[in-house]
Every structure is written in structure tokens, then in C-alpha cells.
Design a protein around this motif. Structure first.
Motif, short mmCIF file in Angstrom:
data_model
loop_
_atom_site.label_atom_id
_atom_site.label_comp_id
_atom_site.label_asym_id
_atom_site.label_seq_id
_atom_site.Cartn_x
_atom_site.Cartn_y
_atom_site.Cartn_z
N PRO A 1 39.97 20.78 -33.30
CA PRO A 1 40.94 21.53 -34.10
C PRO A 1 42.02 22.24 -33.27
CG PRO A 1 38.74 21.89 -34.96
CD PRO A 1 38.58 21.14 -33.65
N SER A 2 41.81 22.37 -31.96
CA SER A 2 42.81 23.08 -31.14
C SER A 2 43.23 22.32 -29.88
CB SER A 2 42.27 24.46 -30.75
OG SER A 2 41.08 24.30 -29.98
N TYR A 3 42.85 21.06 -29.75
CA TYR A 3 43.17 20.29 -28.54
C TYR A 3 43.28 18.81 -28.87
CZ TYR A 3 42.61 18.16 -23.90
OH TYR A 3 42.79 17.41 -22.76
N VAL A 4 44.31 18.16 -28.31
CA VAL A 4 44.45 16.71 -28.44
C VAL A 4 44.77 16.15 -27.06
CG1 VAL A 4 45.86 14.82 -29.38
CG2 VAL A 4 45.24 16.74 -30.84
N TYR A 5 44.05 15.11 -26.70
CA TYR A 5 44.33 14.36 -25.47
C TYR A 5 44.59 12.91 -25.88
CZ TYR A 5 43.21 11.47 -21.38
OH TYR A 5 43.23 10.51 -20.39
N ALA A 6 45.75 12.40 -25.49
CA ALA A 6 46.10 11.02 -25.81
C ALA A 6 46.60 10.30 -24.56
CB ALA A 6 47.18 10.98 -26.89
N GLU A 7 46.38 9.01 -24.53
CA GLU A 7 46.95 8.17 -23.50
C GLU A 7 48.12 7.41 -24.12
OE1 GLU A 7 42.92 7.08 -20.95
OE2 GLU A 7 43.61 5.68 -22.48
#
Length: 155
Positions: free
Chosen positions: A99-105
Motif C-alpha cells: 500500500p505504500s511502496y511500488v518497485y517496477a522494472e
């Protein structure tokens, strides 16, 4: 230009395109996924010494400095929108989401270069911190900054 020379140039061009395609398919330009990402004690990973990243927590005047996203309205609703916008980007693959963090490549279409992109909600300060960094190469030629600003413009 003579026919043999045109044929030679065409062959060289096809060889380069083929090598790039194979390199991309084989993951030669993807590098290794970092193991030190995340939002720890209120901070994303700092920028590298090479001019190939942006980070909203970099010191003003640093090559990587970029403004965080300013939360508009409810912080959780806004961050959910950030996550949707990121997931919809061309070449994006969300690796981790809370809900408070997104990591994408993000993978480039031609060469298959991979950039690691993070977004962290800091609800107390009313911002979303951002970090976008190339895994390989010395300079990103502004690609990471353009990506973050493109996402910002869609919010």
C-alpha cells in the motif's frame, strides 16, 4: 553507391539488428536485479556516482535530484493511482507492491536494458518519493528523468 557496397551495408545493418535482438532476448543488457532496494527508515537507495538515475531524496544540485510527487487528496487513494499509472506504462513490470511502496522494472524495447524504478509514499510529508536508475551503462541520456516526469504528468 555500387550494388556490392549497398549489399555489404545492408548485411552489416541486418547483423547489428540481429545482434541487438539476440542480446535483448538473451537478457545480455538486463543486468542483475538489485538486492538492496526498498524504502528503509524513510529512504530509498541513494543515486549512484554515475549520471544514470534520478532520486527525489538526492541533495539539491545533485545530478540525480528530482522533485517528489506531491500527494493530492487522500494519500492512500493517490498512491493507488500512482501504482496503476506505473503498471500501465510501456515496458513496465511491477515486481513488488504494497500500500505504500511500488518497485517496477522498465525494459527498453530495442536493446532490452532494464531500469529499476521505485515509488514510496511518505504520507506524513504528503509526498511520494521516486527513484529511477539504470542497471547498466554510464549515462542514461536523461531517460530516467523523462520516465518519472511522464508518469508525473499522468497523475
Amino acid at each position: 553507391m555500387t550494388a556490392p557496397r549497398r549489399t555489404g551495408l545492408f548485411f552489416l545493418l541486418m547483423l547489428c539488428v540481429s545482434a541487438n535482438s539476440w542480446g535483448s532476448m538473451m537478457g545480455l543488457f538486463s543486468g542483475s536485479r538489485p538486492t538492496d532496494l526498498g524504502f528503509h527508515n524513510g529512504y530509498l537507495k541513494p543515486p549512484s556516482s554515475k549520471p544514470n538515475s534520478v532520486n527525489s531524496q538526492a541533495a539539491p544540485g545533485h545530478y540525480a535530484a528530482i522533485l517528489p510527487f506531491k500527494v493530492q487528496g487522500d494519500a492512500n487513494v493517490y498512491f493507488a493511482k500512482v501504482a496503476r499509472v506505473v503498471a500501465a506504462q510501456k515496458g513496465a513490470k511491477v515486481i513488488q507492491q504494497t500500500p505504500s511502496y511500488v518497485y517496477a522494472e522498465f525494459t527498453s524495447p530495442l536493446m532490452g536494458y532494464v531500469d529499476d524504478v521505485e515509488f514510496a509514499l511518505d504520507a506524513d510529508r504528503g509526498v511520494v518519493h521516486v527513484r529511477s536508475a539504470s542497471r547498466l551503462g554510464y549515462s542514461d541520456l536523461g531517460a530516467n528523468r523523462k520516465r518519472i516526469e511522464a508518469i508525473r504528468s499522468q497523475l
